[in-house]
Write a protein that holds these residues in place. Sequence first.
Motif, PDB file in Angstrom:
ATOM      1  N   GLN A 112       0.908  -1.649  -0.003  1.00  0.00           N
ATOM      2  CA  GLN A 112       0.102   0.335  -0.279  1.00  0.00           C
ATOM      3  C   GLN A 112       0.905   1.205   0.022  1.00  0.00           C
ATOM      4  OE1 GLN A 112      -3.400  -0.381  -0.205  1.00  0.00           O
ATOM      5  NE2 GLN A 112      -2.465  -2.177  -0.656  1.00  0.00           N
ATOM      6  N   LEU A 113       0.714   1.692  -1.117  1.00  0.00           N
ATOM      7  CA  LEU A 113       1.737   3.647  -0.773  1.00  0.00           C
ATOM      8  C   LEU A 113       1.092   4.153   0.416  1.00  0.00           C
ATOM      9  CD1 LEU A 113       1.098   4.009  -4.868  1.00  0.00           C
ATOM     10  CD2 LEU A 113       3.313   3.346  -3.751  1.00  0.00           C
TER      11      LEU A 113
ATOM     12  N   ASP B 261       0.080  10.769  -6.518  1.00  0.00           N
ATOM     13  CA  ASP B 261      -0.137   9.727  -6.703  1.00  0.00           C
ATOM     14  C   ASP B 261      -0.315   8.817  -7.381  1.00  0.00           C
ATOM     15  OD1 ASP B 261       0.877   9.830  -3.562  1.00  0.00           O
ATOM     16  OD2 ASP B 261      -0.750   9.989  -2.748  1.00  0.00           O
ATOM     17  N   THR B 262      -1.518   8.928  -7.820  1.00  0.00           N
ATOM     18  CA  THR B 262      -2.226   9.076  -9.210  1.00  0.00           C
ATOM     19  C   THR B 262      -1.260   9.158 -10.303  1.00  0.00           C
ATOM     20  OG1 THR B 262      -4.301  10.214  -8.742  1.00  0.00           O
ATOM     21  CG2 THR B 262      -4.261   9.336 -10.751  1.00  0.00           C
TER      22      THR B 262
ATOM     23  N   LYS C 179       0.747   5.491  -8.940  1.00  0.00           N
ATOM     24  CA  LYS C 179      -0.533   4.661  -9.269  1.00  0.00           C
ATOM     25  C   LYS C 179      -0.859   3.776 -10.491  1.00  0.00           C
ATOM     26  CE  LYS C 179      -3.048   4.784  -4.977  1.00  0.00           C
ATOM     27  NZ  LYS C 179      -4.071   5.126  -4.122  1.00  0.00           N
TER      28      LYS C 179
ATOM     29  N   LYS D  52       1.040   0.321 -12.368  1.00  0.00           N
ATOM     30  CA  LYS D  52      -0.033  -0.630 -13.112  1.00  0.00           C
ATOM     31  C   LYS D  52       0.858  -0.779 -14.419  1.00  0.00           C
ATOM     32  CE  LYS D  52      -3.141  -1.653  -9.983  1.00  0.00           C
ATOM     33  NZ  LYS D  52      -3.480  -2.689  -9.688  1.00  0.00           N
TER      34      LYS D  52
END
Length: 176
Positions: A140-141, A151-152, A155, A159
Amino acid sequence: MNIVFKTVWAFILCGVMTLVVGCTETTDPTTQEPVDPKPGQYEITLSGAGLMKNMKEEPHSYCLYESERDAFPHMLAKNYYELHPGCRAKHDPREGNAISGVISCSADPKMATGMNSFVYKGVVGEERTKVDVQIKFDAQLKQGAGGEMSDTQLKLAMKAMERMRFVIKAVRTGDC
């Protein structure tokens, strides 16, 4: 006569297609009689597939001894992806010439909490072994862990990295 000629050619074409398809089918490594790599000198290459298809690393040479034969396929993944001494490697029971396993490593505590995994599967041969590896981010970041990267964005980058596949090939080149 024209219909007979076309019918004969249709049967010939079907026969040729059956032979071509039959000859190009690959066998399922889980159903093969198990073999271990032969001792000797191996050239080991690491490359990427998918998003990493142009990534290549210089080949390495490795002398495989008799005592390492059964562990060698798993060693290939472990040597490249065991990032630090705290990583845990677990391999599944071998099925025929198919191997699989997971190397789990704790995430960088500055960026995340939890574990990340390198999932691998491969095919063992007497003179050639191939292992495919994919990363799985299970950690978990932490908020703001990416610094200038949001953060986006971080993520999304993670991915994209999960879609990458690394390929390790070991090919026997002779005796040590």
